[in-house]
Scaffold this motif. Sequence first.
Motif, PDB file in Angstrom:
ATOM      1  N   LYS A  20       0.827  -1.214   0.000  1.00 21.22           N
ATOM      2  CA  LYS A  20       0.000   0.000   0.000  1.00 21.22           C
ATOM      3  C   LYS A  20       0.859   1.260   0.000  1.00 21.22           C
ATOM      4  CE  LYS A  20      -3.949   2.089   2.401  1.00 21.22           C
ATOM      5  NZ  LYS A  20      -4.782   2.105   1.168  1.00 21.22           N
ATOM      6  N   ALA A  21       1.907   1.263   0.809  1.00 21.16           N
ATOM      7  CA  ALA A  21       2.742   2.453   0.933  1.00 21.16           C
ATOM      8  C   ALA A  21       3.554   2.732  -0.327  1.00 21.16           C
ATOM      9  CB  ALA A  21       3.677   2.300   2.140  1.00 21.16           C
ATOM     10  N   PHE A  22       4.037   1.682  -0.981  1.00 24.00           N
ATOM     11  CA  PHE A  22       4.919   1.876  -2.141  1.00 24.00           C
ATOM     12  C   PHE A  22       4.185   1.795  -3.476  1.00 24.00           C
ATOM     13  CE2 PHE A  22       8.047   1.139   1.119  1.00 24.00           C
ATOM     14  CZ  PHE A  22       9.067   2.004   0.751  1.00 24.00           C
ATOM     15  N   LEU A  23       2.905   1.481  -3.457  1.00 21.91           N
ATOM     16  CA  LEU A  23       2.151   1.344  -4.703  1.00 21.91           C
ATOM     17  C   LEU A  23       2.149   2.629  -5.533  1.00 21.91           C
ATOM     18  CD1 LEU A  23       0.604  -0.613  -6.434  1.00 21.91           C
ATOM     19  CD2 LEU A  23      -1.473  -0.072  -5.140  1.00 21.91           C
ATOM     20  N   PRO A  24       2.011   3.809  -4.940  1.00 18.75           N
ATOM     21  CA  PRO A  24       2.070   5.014  -5.782  1.00 18.75           C
ATOM     22  C   PRO A  24       3.365   5.133  -6.568  1.00 18.75           C
ATOM     23  CG  PRO A  24       1.147   5.551  -3.632  1.00 18.75           C
ATOM     24  CD  PRO A  24       1.667   4.137  -3.527  1.00 18.75           C
ATOM     25  N   LEU A  25       4.486   4.747  -5.965  1.00 17.58           N
ATOM     26  CA  LEU A  25       5.765   4.797  -6.681  1.00 17.58           C
ATOM     27  C   LEU A  25       5.847   3.703  -7.733  1.00 17.58           C
ATOM     28  CD1 LEU A  25       8.297   5.513  -3.770  1.00 17.58           C
ATOM     29  CD2 LEU A  25       7.024   7.137  -5.198  1.00 17.58           C
ATOM     30  N   LEU A  26       5.363   2.510  -7.406  1.00 22.56           N
ATOM     31  CA  LEU A  26       5.404   1.407  -8.360  1.00 22.56           C
ATOM     32  C   LEU A  26       4.538   1.688  -9.583  1.00 22.56           C
ATOM     33  CD1 LEU A  26       5.201  -1.609  -5.874  1.00 22.56           C
ATOM     34  CD2 LEU A  26       7.233  -0.776  -7.072  1.00 22.56           C
ATOM     35  N   ARG A  27       3.424   2.372  -9.391  1.00 21.55           N
ATOM     36  CA  ARG A  27       2.544   2.702 -10.516  1.00 21.55           C
ATOM     37  C   ARG A  27       3.229   3.655 -11.494  1.00 21.55           C
ATOM     38  NH1 ARG A  27      -3.307   4.649  -8.708  1.00 21.55           N
ATOM     39  NH2 ARG A  27      -3.347   4.998 -10.961  1.00 21.55           N
ATOM     40  N   ARG A  28       4.141   4.476 -10.998  1.00 25.22           N
ATOM     41  CA  ARG A  28       4.870   5.404 -11.867  1.00 25.22           C
ATOM     42  C   ARG A  28       6.002   4.722 -12.617  1.00 25.22           C
ATOM     43  NH1 ARG A  28       6.224   9.769  -7.539  1.00 25.22           N
ATOM     44  NH2 ARG A  28       8.189   9.604  -8.685  1.00 25.22           N
ATOM     45  N   SER A  29       6.382   3.552 -12.186  1.00 25.53           N
ATOM     46  CA  SER A  29       7.475   2.826 -12.837  1.00 25.53           C
ATOM     47  C   SER A  29       6.985   2.220 -14.147  1.00 25.53           C
ATOM     48  CB  SER A  29       7.986   1.715 -11.917  1.00 25.53           C
ATOM     49  OG  SER A  29       8.910   0.891 -12.590  1.00 25.53           O
ATOM     50  N   ARG A  30       7.896   2.096 -15.083  1.00 24.67           N
ATOM     51  CA  ARG A  30       7.550   1.436 -16.346  1.00 24.67           C
ATOM     52  C   ARG A  30       7.501  -0.077 -16.193  1.00 24.67           C
ATOM     53  NH1 ARG A  30      11.179   4.519 -21.006  1.00 24.67           N
ATOM     54  NH2 ARG A  30      10.374   6.639 -20.643  1.00 24.67           N
ATOM     55  N   ALA A  31       8.093  -0.565 -15.131  1.00 27.65           N
ATOM     56  CA  ALA A  31       8.155  -2.023 -14.935  1.00 27.65           C
ATOM     57  C   ALA A  31       8.075  -2.333 -13.452  1.00 27.65           C
ATOM     58  CB  ALA A  31       9.437  -2.588 -15.542  1.00 27.65           C
ATOM     59  N   GLY A  32       6.927  -2.040 -12.843  1.00 23.85           N
ATOM     60  CA  GLY A  32       6.767  -2.290 -11.421  1.00 23.85           C
ATOM     61  C   GLY A  32       6.756  -3.774 -11.115  1.00 23.85           C
ATOM     62  N   ARG A  33       7.449  -4.136 -10.054  1.00 24.30           N
ATOM     63  CA  ARG A  33       7.530  -5.548  -9.662  1.00 24.30           C
ATOM     64  C   ARG A  33       7.327  -5.657  -8.149  1.00 24.30           C
ATOM     65  NH1 ARG A  33       7.504  -5.673 -14.420  1.00 24.30           N
ATOM     66  NH2 ARG A  33       9.007  -6.591 -15.864  1.00 24.30           N
ATOM     67  N   ILE A  34       6.536  -6.635  -7.741  1.00 29.11           N
ATOM     68  CA  ILE A  34       6.389  -6.978  -6.333  1.00 29.11           C
ATOM     69  C   ILE A  34       6.726  -8.451  -6.180  1.00 29.11           C
ATOM     70  CG2 ILE A  34       4.802  -7.185  -4.378  1.00 29.11           C
ATOM     71  CD1 ILE A  34       3.143  -4.910  -5.664  1.00 29.11           C
ATOM     72  N   VAL A  35       7.656  -8.751  -5.289  1.00 26.14           N
ATOM     73  CA  VAL A  35       8.015 -10.140  -5.001  1.00 26.14           C
ATOM     74  C   VAL A  35       7.838 -10.359  -3.505  1.00 26.14           C
ATOM     75  CG1 VAL A  35       9.757 -11.949  -5.144  1.00 26.14           C
ATOM     76  CG2 VAL A  35       9.679 -10.165  -6.908  1.00 26.14           C
TER      77      VAL A  35
END
Length: 264
Positions: free
Chosen positions: A123-138
């Motif tokens: 939840k906290a990092f999702l805004p930054l990941l959405r701005r990435s061209r290649a967001g990844r969550i592991v």
Amino acid sequence: MFRMDGKVAVVTGGAKGIGRGMARVFAQAGARVAVLDLDEGAGQGVVEAIRKEGGEALFLRADVARLPDLQAAAGKVEAAFGGADILLANAGIYPQASLLTMEEADWERVMAVNLKGMFLAVKAFLPLLRRSRAGRIVLTSSITGPITGYPGWSHYGATKAGMLGFMRSAAIELAPYGITVNAVLPGNVATEGLGELSEDYRRKMEATIPLRRLGTPEEVAYAALFLASEEARYITGHALVVDGSQTLPESGLALEGLYEEPTR
């Protein structure tokens, strides 16, 4: 292949064990790394090791069970690195407690760190990941819970199985943003916690694994590196077991005589 040049990776629980391995492996692959943990001494040690190897890293003290801590960390990552591309939700605890002795507080603490902490980090990092061209969550799950069980770890196993339920729905929900969500499921790994075990107990653990040894934090980290890579961009909602085939034998009988010299 699997290079992370120009990427920013955030590792929760990055001060020790698998998290430490992830931080160093991702830095070696070219990522700038943010190490989040409560243990400032160990976390700074990881950062110093990365910098000595020519990498770029920073330590941020944060309790994954507290959303304000994680939101503050996300702001500091953005200020230092300009954003974030990869979230390695690794923080977890594994205290043993039988169902006869487990208290409600024991259950709630494991849930707060392992399961709620994973959700809050996303939840906290999702805004930054959405701005990435290649967001990844592991996510760092485990074989315990999703595949196997172990006495004393019913609360731990529940959190690790719960992570996979979260992963499957989150992978669908975040697909429109190009964000993939996957998990690694480690088996027995040689981390700092095993230093308290006797050599005899360690040998017994190794005897249950077809490869006859414990895994290393780096071997789990390399699996996460693949899932976070551009090469794995079409993989989402899946779990990768990293256990030396620990979960494969039908029983201990399947391993009897496996390493004996064949008769001629």
